[in-house]
Design a protein around this motif. Structure first.
Motif, PDB file in Angstrom:
ATOM      1  N   ALA A 253      12.236 -14.566  -6.950  1.00 46.11           N
ATOM      2  CA  ALA A 253      13.540 -14.791  -7.581  1.00 46.11           C
ATOM      3  C   ALA A 253      14.491 -15.493  -6.619  1.00 46.11           C
ATOM      4  O   ALA A 253      15.249 -16.388  -7.022  1.00 46.11           O
ATOM      5  N   ARG A 254      14.475 -15.108  -5.350  1.00 47.70           N
ATOM      6  CA  ARG A 254      15.375 -15.738  -4.368  1.00 47.70           C
ATOM      7  C   ARG A 254      15.003 -17.202  -4.154  1.00 47.70           C
ATOM      8  O   ARG A 254      15.892 -18.051  -4.007  1.00 47.70           O
ATOM      9  N   CYS A 255      13.723 -17.514  -4.152  1.00 52.62           N
ATOM     10  CA  CYS A 255      13.304 -18.908  -4.024  1.00 52.62           C
ATOM     11  C   CYS A 255      13.867 -19.748  -5.166  1.00 52.62           C
ATOM     12  O   CYS A 255      14.348 -20.870  -4.960  1.00 52.62           O
ATOM     13  N   ARG A 256      13.833 -19.193  -6.367  1.00 47.02           N
ATOM     14  CA  ARG A 256      14.393 -19.912  -7.525  1.00 47.02           C
ATOM     15  C   ARG A 256      15.901 -20.080  -7.385  1.00 47.02           C
ATOM     16  O   ARG A 256      16.459 -21.127  -7.707  1.00 47.02           O
ATOM     17  N   GLU A 257      16.574 -19.036  -6.902  1.00 48.40           N
ATOM     18  CA  GLU A 257      18.020 -19.117  -6.708  1.00 48.40           C
ATOM     19  C   GLU A 257      18.386 -20.213  -5.710  1.00 48.40           C
ATOM     20  O   GLU A 257      19.431 -20.866  -5.840  1.00 48.40           O
ATOM     21  N   LEU A 258      17.542 -20.426  -4.740  1.00 48.24           N
ATOM     22  CA  LEU A 258      17.806 -21.442  -3.724  1.00 48.24           C
ATOM     23  C   LEU A 258      17.483 -22.851  -4.204  1.00 48.24           C
ATOM     24  O   LEU A 258      17.776 -23.823  -3.501  1.00 48.24           O
ATOM     25  N   GLY A 259      16.856 -22.961  -5.375  1.00 47.69           N
ATOM     26  CA  GLY A 259      16.608 -24.284  -5.936  1.00 47.69           C
ATOM     27  C   GLY A 259      15.168 -24.622  -6.218  1.00 47.69           C
ATOM     28  O   GLY A 259      14.893 -25.717  -6.731  1.00 47.69           O
ATOM     29  N   ALA A 260      14.234 -23.728  -5.903  1.00 48.07           N
ATOM     30  CA  ALA A 260      12.831 -24.032  -6.189  1.00 48.07           C
ATOM     31  C   ALA A 260      12.641 -24.226  -7.690  1.00 48.07           C
ATOM     32  O   ALA A 260      13.082 -23.406  -8.497  1.00 48.07           O
ATOM     33  N   ASP A 261      11.984 -25.316  -8.077  1.00 41.94           N
ATOM     34  CA  ASP A 261      11.713 -25.589  -9.486  1.00 41.94           C
ATOM     35  C   ASP A 261      10.644 -24.652 -10.025  1.00 41.94           C
ATOM     36  O   ASP A 261      10.655 -24.297 -11.206  1.00 41.94           O
ATOM     37  N   GLU A 262       9.715 -24.270  -9.160  1.00 43.88           N
ATOM     38  CA  GLU A 262       8.664 -23.317  -9.512  1.00 43.88           C
ATOM     39  C   GLU A 262       8.487 -22.366  -8.342  1.00 43.88           C
ATOM     40  O   GLU A 262       8.581 -22.765  -7.179  1.00 43.88           O
ATOM     41  N   ALA A 263       8.224 -21.108  -8.639  1.00 43.90           N
ATOM     42  CA  ALA A 263       7.958 -20.121  -7.594  1.00 43.90           C
ATOM     43  C   ALA A 263       6.780 -19.264  -8.032  1.00 43.90           C
ATOM     44  O   ALA A 263       6.753 -18.776  -9.160  1.00 43.90           O
ATOM     45  N   ILE A 264       5.807 -19.119  -7.145  1.00 46.08           N
ATOM     46  CA  ILE A 264       4.551 -18.464  -7.472  1.00 46.08           C
ATOM     47  C   ILE A 264       4.387 -17.210  -6.611  1.00 46.08           C
ATOM     48  O   ILE A 264       4.496 -17.277  -5.383  1.00 46.08           O
TER      49      ILE A 264
END
Length: 318
Positions: A178-189
């Motif tokens: 979730a934090r990766c997505r908050e930082l701007g990642a388009d996809e996080a696995i």
């Protein structure tokens, strides 16, 4: 001054806060009164006896710091006592003072505090030199970042997005994803639940794992893709399918920052100044700091990093 010394190879308990001689600036060096220092996995390896400092470097751990210039040696360009700075170090950051070549020093970027600035030199220089100088990530390409919630990962996500890349990140918990997505990642696995090799395709892969991911990293590369290995958390020796590499006209780069000569580090720092600090000042990139720990309690900071539960950087403060 006081500094953290490693009494013998071992666990966090071997880190001791002791009195040591103050550093004096050699020609081309500045002395920084340290405000804060970043904690990196390389420091853990050094503490364990598995990563000796480069020849001539301080035995005191710590590869980045922030603070105020207190002394300037001969032949130093552009810095004076009183300047608020942060610096890339070969060692010596876990201390009240550190001497460093002026080429590896940069002023604290606008928009961050001096404490926050300690989280930036190692990650900014690592990501800029590997993803942009070496792998030449371009606008519209896809970057796959392993360890997206780490200090390197959180910075790489933000910098790549600021340059117009599509970013995929891997992480090991739902909170980190979730934090990766908050930082701007388009996809996080979540790599514990899904196989990134079945979902991702990338032009550039920034890898901290090494051997364990080698085959899968090559498999996800697009034609002309570039794999950059900067860590070996999953081992140093793996089997490489050269046929797969040839078919994709792909390349593998492996790089360390700490052992580079001063002129190379200086060129990287100047590149960060010109290309990255304006993005920090504009708010497009923000430091991600998990915790600050008093420097005399460096062992606690090492335990925190070893737990793997952190997101972003852990800092030691004076």
């Amino acid at each position: 001054m006081h500094a953290i010394l490693i009494s013998e190879p071992g666990g966090p308990e071997v880190l001791e806060w002791r009195e040591v001689p103050d550093p004096r600036p050699e020609p081309g060096e500045v002395v920084i009164d340290v405000t804060a220092a970043g904690v990196n996995r390389a420091d853990l390896l050094q503490r364990q006896g598995n990563y000796a400092p480069p020849r001539g470097a301080s035995e005191i751990p710590g590869m980045e710091c922030s603070g105020v210039v207190s002394e300037v040696g001969a032949d130093v360009e552009g810095f004076s006592p009183g300047d608020e700075v942060c610096a890339l170090l070969a060692g010596g950051g876990y201390a009240e003072k550190v001497a460093v070549p002026w080429e590896q020093v940069t002023r604290v970027p606008e928009g961050v505090t001096t404490v926050e600035a300690a989280s930036l030199p190692e990650v900014a220089c690592t990501v800029w030199s590997n993803v942009f100088m070496t792998a030449r990530l371009r606008r519209g390409e896809t970057l796959l970042v392993h360890g997206g919630a780490s200090g390197i990962g959180t910075f790489a996500i933000q910098l790549a997005k600021a340059f117009g890349a599509h970013v995929i990140a891997t992480a090991g918990t739902a909170a980190k994803v979730a934090r990766c997505r908050e930082l701007g990642a388009d996809e996080a696995i979540n790599y514990r639940e899904e196989d990134f090799a079945e979902k991702a395709r990338a032009d550039v892969v920034l890898d901290i794992i090494g051997a364990k991911y080698l085959r899968k990293n090559v498999s996800v590369l697009n034609t002309g893709g570039r794999l950059v290995v900067i860590g070996l958390q999953g081992g140093a020796k793996g089997e490489l399918d050269l046929g797969a590499l040839l078919a994709k006209r792909a390349a593998i780069h492996a790089a360390a920052l700490r052992s580079r000569p001063v002129p190379e580090k200086g060129a990287i720092v100047r590149g960060v100044e010109q290309n990255v600090w304006p993005l920090v000042a504009a708010g497009a990139i923000r430091p991600v700091i998990h915790a600050t720990v008093p420097m005399a309690q460096a062992g606690e900071a090492h335990r925190m990093l070893e737990s793997g539960e952190h997101i972003g950087k852990v800092l030691l403060t004076r």
